[in-house]
Design an enzyme around this catalytic site. Structure first.
Site, PDB file in Angstrom:
ATOM      1  CG  ASP A 153      13.336  16.067   8.496  1.00 22.52           C
ATOM      2  OD1 ASP A 153      14.166  16.185   9.425  1.00 22.52           O
ATOM      3  OD2 ASP A 153      12.384  16.850   8.342  1.00 22.52           O
ATOM      4  CE1 TYR A 255      12.446  25.367  10.405  1.00 21.44           C
ATOM      5  CE2 TYR A 255      13.558  26.409   8.558  1.00 21.44           C
ATOM      6  CZ  TYR A 255      13.251  25.277   9.288  1.00 21.44           C
ATOM      7  OH  TYR A 255      13.755  24.057   8.901  1.00 21.44           O
TER       8      TYR A 255
HETATM    9  P1  NAD Z   1      10.286  22.413  15.141  1.00 19.78           P
HETATM   10  O1  NAD Z   1      11.107  23.465  14.486  1.00 19.78           O
HETATM   11  O2  NAD Z   1       9.516  21.481  14.300  1.00 19.78           O
HETATM   12  O3  NAD Z   1       9.278  23.075  16.197  1.00 19.78           O
HETATM   13  C1  NAD Z   1       9.600  24.145  17.009  1.00 19.78           C
HETATM   14  C2  NAD Z   1       8.353  24.999  17.127  1.00 19.78           C
HETATM   15  O4  NAD Z   1       8.586  26.049  18.061  1.00 19.78           O
HETATM   16  C3  NAD Z   1       7.953  25.670  15.797  1.00 19.78           C
HETATM   17  O5  NAD Z   1       6.627  25.308  15.465  1.00 19.78           O
HETATM   18  C4  NAD Z   1       8.087  27.157  16.093  1.00 19.78           C
HETATM   19  O6  NAD Z   1       7.133  27.938  15.425  1.00 19.78           O
HETATM   20  C5  NAD Z   1       7.878  27.182  17.597  1.00 19.78           C
HETATM   21  N1  NAD Z   1       8.375  28.395  18.233  1.00 19.78           N
HETATM   22  C6  NAD Z   1       9.507  29.083  17.978  1.00 19.78           C
HETATM   23  N2  NAD Z   1       9.593  30.147  18.792  1.00 19.78           N
HETATM   24  C7  NAD Z   1       8.497  30.135  19.585  1.00 19.78           C
HETATM   25  C8  NAD Z   1       8.023  30.965  20.635  1.00 19.78           C
HETATM   26  N3  NAD Z   1       8.694  32.035  21.034  1.00 19.78           N
HETATM   27  N4  NAD Z   1       6.853  30.637  21.223  1.00 19.78           N
HETATM   28  C9  NAD Z   1       6.152  29.550  20.820  1.00 19.78           C
HETATM   29  N5  NAD Z   1       6.554  28.711  19.845  1.00 19.78           N
HETATM   30  C10 NAD Z   1       7.709  29.013  19.229  1.00 19.78           C
HETATM   31  O7  NAD Z   1      11.283  21.614  16.087  1.00 19.78           O
HETATM   32  P2  NAD Z   1      11.071  20.152  16.678  1.00 19.78           P
HETATM   33  O8  NAD Z   1      11.751  19.202  15.779  1.00 19.78           O
HETATM   34  O9  NAD Z   1       9.664  19.954  17.046  1.00 19.78           O
HETATM   35  O10 NAD Z   1      11.944  20.249  17.989  1.00 19.78           O
HETATM   36  C11 NAD Z   1      11.483  21.052  19.063  1.00 19.78           C
HETATM   37  C12 NAD Z   1      12.517  21.126  20.170  1.00 19.78           C
HETATM   38  O11 NAD Z   1      12.732  19.836  20.731  1.00 19.78           O
HETATM   39  C13 NAD Z   1      13.887  21.600  19.704  1.00 19.78           C
HETATM   40  O12 NAD Z   1      14.438  22.377  20.745  1.00 19.78           O
HETATM   41  C14 NAD Z   1      14.678  20.323  19.555  1.00 19.78           C
HETATM   42  O13 NAD Z   1      16.055  20.538  19.671  1.00 19.78           O
HETATM   43  C15 NAD Z   1      14.126  19.583  20.736  1.00 19.78           C
HETATM   44  N6  NAD Z   1      14.303  18.140  20.729  1.00 19.78           N
HETATM   45  C16 NAD Z   1      14.652  17.625  21.908  1.00 19.78           C
HETATM   46  C17 NAD Z   1      14.818  16.280  22.021  1.00 19.78           C
HETATM   47  C18 NAD Z   1      15.182  15.752  23.371  1.00 19.78           C
HETATM   48  O14 NAD Z   1      15.277  14.561  23.547  1.00 19.78           O
HETATM   49  N7  NAD Z   1      15.356  16.619  24.329  1.00 19.78           N
HETATM   50  C19 NAD Z   1      14.659  15.433  20.921  1.00 19.78           C
HETATM   51  C20 NAD Z   1      14.267  15.995  19.712  1.00 19.78           C
HETATM   52  C21 NAD Z   1      14.089  17.376  19.629  1.00 19.78           C
END
Ligand code: NAD
Length: 395
Positions: A153, A255
């Site tokens: 993952d 999700y």
């Molecule tokens: P994840 O799916 O594990 O977590 C996302 C969380 O957001 C989930 O717990 C979900 O329930 C929550 N969520 C969804 N809609 C919501 C809302 N309206 N209000 C509050 N919470 C809500 O994903 P992740 O792996 O933790 O990644 C999170 C974000 O970070 C993603 O956008 C991913 O693309 C991004 N990311 C960015 C970088 C970077 O360098 N910028 C690197 C890795 C991941």
């Protein structure tokens, strides 16, 4: 055994195909990661592969060519030679349109297996181009989040580091100390950190901010995250569950669901009240494959304290903050807003290490008896495949 059959076996052995795995240098701007480490090179060799690595590919992750060579890899300067003979190409990023080095699609032979973060949702045209070239492509974003695939993952391994680095970067520029300090000259209050979205990145952000002594609050639409937030020492922010038309906030896969208008209104009211007192906001809210929900409005930013910081990890998907601009810093009424697209690259030594292990575990699924043998009965291979033998898969 007769002389002839011994000779025949010997000839077969000599002619026997040795698969070649190539690891090119990443060309994308702001990318410091590499798709192999000396440790994974050794493991691939033991699986019967020949490993070729582009000269200098590991430098930005603190891996020297000599480290790769000592592990048994061959260093290659000519990208055409590297890619053109490869049966498997391991990359961090997809083949872009840059057209140079490993991003020149013309140097790939038909039937090469390309594996990396291929952005299948965002780059449909590019995937079509890869498919038309006859490249078989597997995307690390599509690996299903099932227990057998945990060690592969890559989204989680990279998000974890992104959550950590987001907090470190914010603390670094905040003109305030993070922990409470009691001094003869007075007491310094701890910094307040708000984390939006308590998935992989969010939970690591909470843990990191807590370790640095901040007072941490967090919000997620999935009420199941309350326990995780609290176990890390964060305060879970409650938005009435009953306001989502009385339906659960998550689907059968766990999700988050898109919330009702009524819920979103209530959520904004609650967040508006809390955000005013925060020094740092780390936002990570996202439903896979959808646009990021807008949680931080312009009005909220205007009401934040002068000098506070927003790090919006969802920038690539449009951002959780209305004012986020990807890979830019914006200052709005004293509030600094950042939308970094690639924080894992800023901790490249660790992110390359974890990503390479994810790749090794994934590629091991397609190697049987020292040969490539892709079994599409395997859910992980089937789900992560974006195109095979010129046919696009649905995902
Ligand atoms: P994840 O799916 O594990 O977590 C996302 C969380 O957001 C989930 O717990 C979900 O329930 C929550 N969520 C969804 N809609 C919501 C809302 N309206 N209000 C509050 N919470 C809500 O994903 P992740 O792996 O933790 O990644 C999170 C974000 O970070 C993603 O956008 C991913 O693309 C991004 N990311 C960015 C970088 C970077 O360098 N910028 C690197 C890795 C991941």
């Amino acid at each position: 055994m007769s002389y002839h059959s011994t000779l025949k076996r010997l000839i077969i052995k000599i002619l026997r195909f040795t698969m070649e795995i190539a690891i090119p240098k990443e060309n994308k701007a702001l990318e410091n990661r590499v798709a192999a480490t000396p440790e994974t090179v050794k493991k691939f060799l033991s699986l019967g592969a020949k490993i070729k690595i582009e000269k200098g590919a590991g430098i930005k992750s603190n891996i020297l060519d000599s480290d790769f060579e000592n592990a048994g890899a061959k260093i290659v300067s000519d990208t055409e030679e590297l890619i053109g003979n490869a049966d498997i190409v391991l990359k961090v990023n997809t083949i872009s349109n840059i057209g140079a080095g490993a991003d020149n699609i013309d140097i790939y032979k038909k039937g090469t297996n390309l594996i990396g973060f291929l952005r299948p949702m965002q780059e449909k045209e590019n995937i079509k181009r890869i498919s038309e070239k006859g490249i078989n492509a597997f995307s690390m974003e599509l690996i299903p989040r099932i227990s057998r695939a945990q060690s592969m993952d890559a989204l989680s391994s990279q998000s974890n580091l992104a959550g950590y680095k987001a907090v470190i970067n914010a603390v670094n520029i905040l003109a305030k100390a993070t922990p409470m300090m009691m001094t003869a000259a007075g007491t310094i209050a701890p910094a307040k950190v708000l984390v939006l979205g308590a998935g992989v990145a969010g939970l690591q952000a909470i843990a990191t901010a807590k370790r640095l002594g901040a007072v941490v609050s967090a919000f997620d639409v999935r009420s199941a995250t309350r326990e995780q937030v609290e176990s890390l020492g964060g305060k879970f922010i409650e938005v009435s569950e009953t306001s989502n038309n009385n339906t659960p906030n998550e689907d059968s896969k766990g999700y988050a669901k898109t919330m009702s208008q009524e819920y979103q209104k209530k959520q904004r009211e609650v967040l508006h009240g809390i955000i005013k007192s925060q020094n740092i906001v780390i936002s990570t809210a996202l439903i896979p494959g959808k646009e990021a929900p807008e949680l931080i409005t312009s009005e909220m930013v205007k009401d934040m304290q002068n000098g506070s910081i927003i790090i919006d990890l969802a920038a690539e998907a449009g951002g959780n903050c209305k004012l986020t601009k990807m890979d830019h810093e914006k200052v709005i009424e004293g509030v600094k807003i950042f939308g970094p697209s690639n924080l894992p690259s800023e901790v490249s030594q660790d992110s390359s290490n974890l990503y390479s292990k994810n790749l090794l575990n994934f590629v091991s699924l397609m190697i049987k008896d020292k040969n490539i043998n892709i079994d599409f009965q395997d859910e992980i291979l089937k789900t992560s495949c974006v195109c095979y033998e010129g046919k696009l898969n649905e995902y």
